[in-house]
Design an enzyme around this catalytic site. Sequence first.
Site, PDB file in Angstrom:
ATOM      1  N   HIS A 226       7.632  58.347  60.174  1.00  0.00           N
ATOM      2  CA  HIS A 226       6.964  58.952  61.275  1.00  0.00           C
ATOM      3  C   HIS A 226       6.267  60.018  60.959  1.00  0.00           C
ATOM      4  O   HIS A 226       5.290  60.130  59.995  1.00  0.00           O
ATOM      5  CB  HIS A 226       8.051  58.985  62.446  1.00  0.00           C
ATOM      6  CG  HIS A 226       7.442  59.117  63.791  1.00  0.00           C
ATOM      7  ND1 HIS A 226       6.286  59.357  64.044  1.00  0.00           N
ATOM      8  CD2 HIS A 226       8.000  59.818  65.043  1.00  0.00           C
ATOM      9  CE1 HIS A 226       6.130  59.506  65.378  1.00  0.00           C
ATOM     10  NE2 HIS A 226       7.138  60.007  65.792  1.00  0.00           N
TER      11      HIS A 226
ATOM     12  N   ASP B  11      -1.837  60.574  59.644  1.00  0.00           N
ATOM     13  CA  ASP B  11      -1.509  61.103  58.432  1.00  0.00           C
ATOM     14  C   ASP B  11      -2.139  61.128  57.111  1.00  0.00           C
ATOM     15  O   ASP B  11      -2.087  61.862  56.247  1.00  0.00           O
ATOM     16  CB  ASP B  11       0.216  60.664  58.228  1.00  0.00           C
ATOM     17  CG  ASP B  11       0.776  60.906  59.510  1.00  0.00           C
ATOM     18  OD1 ASP B  11       0.635  62.209  60.045  1.00  0.00           O
ATOM     19  OD2 ASP B  11       1.632  60.126  59.678  1.00  0.00           O
TER      20      ASP B  11
ATOM     21  N   SER C  17       9.350  59.711  68.309  1.00  0.00           N
ATOM     22  CA  SER C  17       9.601  61.230  68.860  1.00  0.00           C
ATOM     23  C   SER C  17       9.367  61.118  70.226  1.00  0.00           C
ATOM     24  O   SER C  17      10.181  62.036  70.991  1.00  0.00           O
ATOM     25  CB  SER C  17       8.239  62.011  68.008  1.00  0.00           C
ATOM     26  OG  SER C  17       7.145  61.648  68.231  1.00  0.00           O
TER      27      SER C  17
ATOM     28  N   HIS D  39       0.665  50.863  60.822  1.00  0.00           N
ATOM     29  CA  HIS D  39       1.154  51.376  61.906  1.00  0.00           C
ATOM     30  C   HIS D  39       2.001  50.344  62.730  1.00  0.00           C
ATOM     31  O   HIS D  39       1.442  49.018  62.500  1.00  0.00           O
ATOM     32  CB  HIS D  39      -0.004  51.635  62.749  1.00  0.00           C
ATOM     33  CG  HIS D  39       0.227  52.809  63.871  1.00  0.00           C
ATOM     34  ND1 HIS D  39       0.654  52.470  65.124  1.00  0.00           N
ATOM     35  CD2 HIS D  39       0.503  54.219  63.855  1.00  0.00           C
ATOM     36  CE1 HIS D  39       1.060  53.391  65.775  1.00  0.00           C
ATOM     37  NE2 HIS D  39       0.882  54.417  65.077  1.00  0.00           N
TER      38      HIS D  39
ATOM     39  N   ARG E 252      -7.918  58.857  64.845  1.00  0.00           N
ATOM     40  CA  ARG E 252      -7.370  60.266  64.689  1.00  0.00           C
ATOM     41  C   ARG E 252      -7.764  60.495  63.173  1.00  0.00           C
ATOM     42  O   ARG E 252      -7.905  61.629  62.779  1.00  0.00           O
ATOM     43  CB  ARG E 252      -5.845  60.548  64.947  1.00  0.00           C
ATOM     44  CG  ARG E 252      -5.716  60.182  66.376  1.00  0.00           C
ATOM     45  CD  ARG E 252      -4.284  60.431  66.528  1.00  0.00           C
ATOM     46  NE  ARG E 252      -3.448  59.106  65.817  1.00  0.00           N
ATOM     47  CZ  ARG E 252      -2.180  59.083  65.600  1.00  0.00           C
ATOM     48  NH1 ARG E 252      -1.374  59.919  66.331  1.00  0.00           N
ATOM     49  NH2 ARG E 252      -1.663  58.216  65.063  1.00  0.00           N
TER      50      ARG E 252
HETATM   51  N1  CMX Z   1       2.697  50.358  52.404  1.00  0.00           N
HETATM   52  C1  CMX Z   1       3.538  49.418  52.074  1.00  0.00           C
HETATM   53  N2  CMX Z   1       4.199  48.112  52.666  1.00  0.00           N
HETATM   54  C2  CMX Z   1       4.142  48.378  54.062  1.00  0.00           C
HETATM   55  C3  CMX Z   1       3.129  49.604  54.661  1.00  0.00           C
HETATM   56  C4  CMX Z   1       2.558  50.391  53.787  1.00  0.00           C
HETATM   57  N3  CMX Z   1       1.818  51.546  54.211  1.00  0.00           N
HETATM   58  N4  CMX Z   1       3.177  49.352  56.045  1.00  0.00           N
HETATM   59  C5  CMX Z   1       3.871  48.371  56.325  1.00  0.00           C
HETATM   60  N5  CMX Z   1       4.409  47.725  55.093  1.00  0.00           N
HETATM   61  C6  CMX Z   1       5.285  46.703  54.894  1.00  0.00           C
HETATM   62  C7  CMX Z   1       6.421  47.103  55.720  1.00  0.00           C
HETATM   63  O1  CMX Z   1       7.486  47.841  54.945  1.00  0.00           O
HETATM   64  C8  CMX Z   1       7.319  45.669  56.039  1.00  0.00           C
HETATM   65  O2  CMX Z   1       7.749  45.338  54.849  1.00  0.00           O
HETATM   66  P1  CMX Z   1       9.308  44.446  54.923  1.00  0.00           P
HETATM   67  O3  CMX Z   1       8.775  43.031  55.350  1.00  0.00           O
HETATM   68  O4  CMX Z   1       9.239  43.991  53.266  1.00  0.00           O
HETATM   69  O5  CMX Z   1      10.208  45.172  55.343  1.00  0.00           O
HETATM   70  C9  CMX Z   1       6.043  44.653  56.156  1.00  0.00           C
HETATM   71  O6  CMX Z   1       5.020  45.730  55.501  1.00  0.00           O
HETATM   72  C10 CMX Z   1       5.655  44.551  57.634  1.00  0.00           C
HETATM   73  O7  CMX Z   1       5.471  45.864  58.362  1.00  0.00           O
HETATM   74  P2  CMX Z   1       4.625  46.197  59.482  1.00  0.00           P
HETATM   75  O8  CMX Z   1       5.172  45.200  60.604  1.00  0.00           O
HETATM   76  O9  CMX Z   1       3.194  45.919  59.270  1.00  0.00           O
HETATM   77  O10 CMX Z   1       4.890  47.820  59.841  1.00  0.00           O
HETATM   78  P3  CMX Z   1       6.019  48.291  60.899  1.00  0.00           P
HETATM   79  O11 CMX Z   1       5.658  48.255  62.233  1.00  0.00           O
HETATM   80  O12 CMX Z   1       7.226  47.831  60.460  1.00  0.00           O
HETATM   81  O13 CMX Z   1       6.096  49.938  60.301  1.00  0.00           O
HETATM   82  C11 CMX Z   1       5.017  51.980  59.718  1.00  0.00           C
HETATM   83  C12 CMX Z   1       4.840  50.538  60.771  1.00  0.00           C
HETATM   84  C13 CMX Z   1       4.190  53.077  59.931  1.00  0.00           C
HETATM   85  C14 CMX Z   1       6.410  52.508  59.471  1.00  0.00           C
HETATM   86  C15 CMX Z   1       4.659  51.207  58.178  1.00  0.00           C
HETATM   87  O14 CMX Z   1       3.408  50.967  58.252  1.00  0.00           O
HETATM   88  C16 CMX Z   1       4.716  52.346  57.049  1.00  0.00           C
HETATM   89  O15 CMX Z   1       6.058  52.623  56.726  1.00  0.00           O
HETATM   90  N6  CMX Z   1       3.715  53.210  56.962  1.00  0.00           N
HETATM   91  C17 CMX Z   1       3.812  54.253  55.910  1.00  0.00           C
HETATM   92  C18 CMX Z   1       4.466  55.501  56.370  1.00  0.00           C
HETATM   93  C19 CMX Z   1       3.458  55.929  57.544  1.00  0.00           C
HETATM   94  O16 CMX Z   1       2.315  56.209  57.146  1.00  0.00           O
HETATM   95  N7  CMX Z   1       4.015  56.332  58.670  1.00  0.00           N
HETATM   96  C20 CMX Z   1       3.135  57.395  59.524  1.00  0.00           C
HETATM   97  C21 CMX Z   1       2.989  56.225  60.788  1.00  0.00           C
HETATM   98  C22 CMX Z   1       2.153  57.169  61.789  1.00  0.00           C
HETATM   99  C23 CMX Z   1       2.953  58.226  62.171  1.00  0.00           C
HETATM  100  O17 CMX Z   1       3.931  57.978  62.953  1.00  0.00           O
HETATM  101  O18 CMX Z   1       2.973  59.536  62.085  1.00  0.00           O
END
Ligand code: CMX
Length: 442
Positions: free
Chosen positions: A273, A375, A243, A320, A329
């Site tokens: 996000h 979140d 964002s 994250h 937070r």
């Molecule tokens: N549950 C399951 N799998 C997860 C996970 C979770 N909470 N967080 C990461 N992973 C997975 C990723 O999908 C990725 O899988 P693939 O290799 O199969 O694609 C792997 O772990 C590696 O990811 P990462 O490097 O640890 O995390 P990223 O930097 O790619 O993504 C984020 C970060 C936040 C998008 C991810 O942790 C996620 O999807 N979390 C759940 C959604 C969420 O809570 N989002 C809010 C974030 C805060 C905000 O912006 O508000």
Amino acid sequence: MIQDPLKMKFFEKAQIASENLKKLAKDNGDLKLDEVTVSQMIGGMRGVKSLLWETSELDAELGIKFRGYDIFQLRELLPKFNGGTEPLPESLFWLMLVDEIPTQAEALWLTDQWVRRSLIPEHVFKALDALPTSTHPMTQFSIGISALQTESIFARRHAEGMNKNEYWNATYEDTMNLLAKLPRLAAYIYRRSFHNGKHISPDITLDWAGNFAHMLGISNPEFKELMRLYLTIHGDHEGGNASAHTTHLVGSTLSDSYLSLAGGMNALAGPLHGLANQEVISWIIKMMDILGTETPSDKQVEEYIKATLAGGRVVPGYGHAVLRKPDPRFLVQKQFAEEYGLKSNLLNVVWQLFRLAPPMLESTGKVKNPWPNVDAHSGASLVYYGLKEHNFYTVLFGVSRSLGVLASLCWSRALSLGLERPKSVSTKWLHTFVANQLATKS
Ligand code: CMX
């Protein structure tokens, strides 16, 4: 010439910073900051140092710092409303903009400014009323912000041939006007979507967050304090998150604060996000429904997490892109809940997940950060006070995030940061590049 103390401070600081930056670019413009790897290009540019962002900085271990202060310090140091316990988000905006914690009088001056600037023109409400009430609140929020763009001083003055030395000034005015209007806009969306359009008039004796809580229709004074904390802690997360980066990118074309923020809010509305705050609660409530209990056992929760992962889905609220520890937070919201004695089955499950989910995510061997993010907690506290409509939660996040991304937009204009235009290449180019590199090495 300038009657506004915040604008005066901003102008003075920005002038010096702008001169220093110009000199830095002239004297040391060729110094290398970073290199980009193939996986960084494919994986969303994690960690590539390529953005300037003044208002906050994210540390993987310690979490967010706003102008050097962490969340817990700000909870202590920022001015409060009428002897309350939680910081005024207005004062966070002041801090982010001019790198000084405001006095109580300065914070109240800003509260008053935003009351004075908060009127929303009728056509904005009409634009919203043209949408089905089932339209997602984030879609309505984005449309409402775009509809407000008729008020842009920057756009009008640019069309009149404004000198570029004045960009910072017009952006500051747009930012102040827009921030002032956001609580009313968001509350209007909430009441039309979930309370049959029974709107609540603003209470101009209240602060920005307190008045927002009032217009949402939740009268418990504790909820006002929660809103002050909520709107403070979501206020900024340095510049690379989707964002913030989107607001900055759109703003780099000299789109005004309104159009830039609407872009940023569309990015916030994605499930990876900001939408995660809605998904967390829906995911937990679905678990309770499936199991037929609001007090699941540890084994039941673990099975639900397993099923989520096995279904190729993420556990919302966990993980994250930058953080590698529990999000402060998250922790400060837990602290608030403990201090105010909040008790519910939903909160218990949120805390149960804090215990059970990290080792399970860690055991996948791929999740880089198994800890909860902001979140994971926010929805459960909102439900406790009666704000139960999950798909409104990201709008609350958006109202808060606007503080940081718009303060930063003011800085981008004041520092004359350039139009963003990184170089793109095709996968064919990338394969050829890698093949050539390997051939040279062997
Ligand atoms: N549950 C399951 N799998 C997860 C996970 C979770 N909470 N967080 C990461 N992973 C997975 C990723 O999908 C990725 O899988 P693939 O290799 O199969 O694609 C792997 O772990 C590696 O990811 P990462 O490097 O640890 O995390 P990223 O930097 O790619 O993504 C984020 C970060 C936040 C998008 C991810 O942790 C996620 O999807 N979390 C759940 C959604 C969420 O809570 N989002 C809010 C974030 C805060 C905000 O912006 O508000």
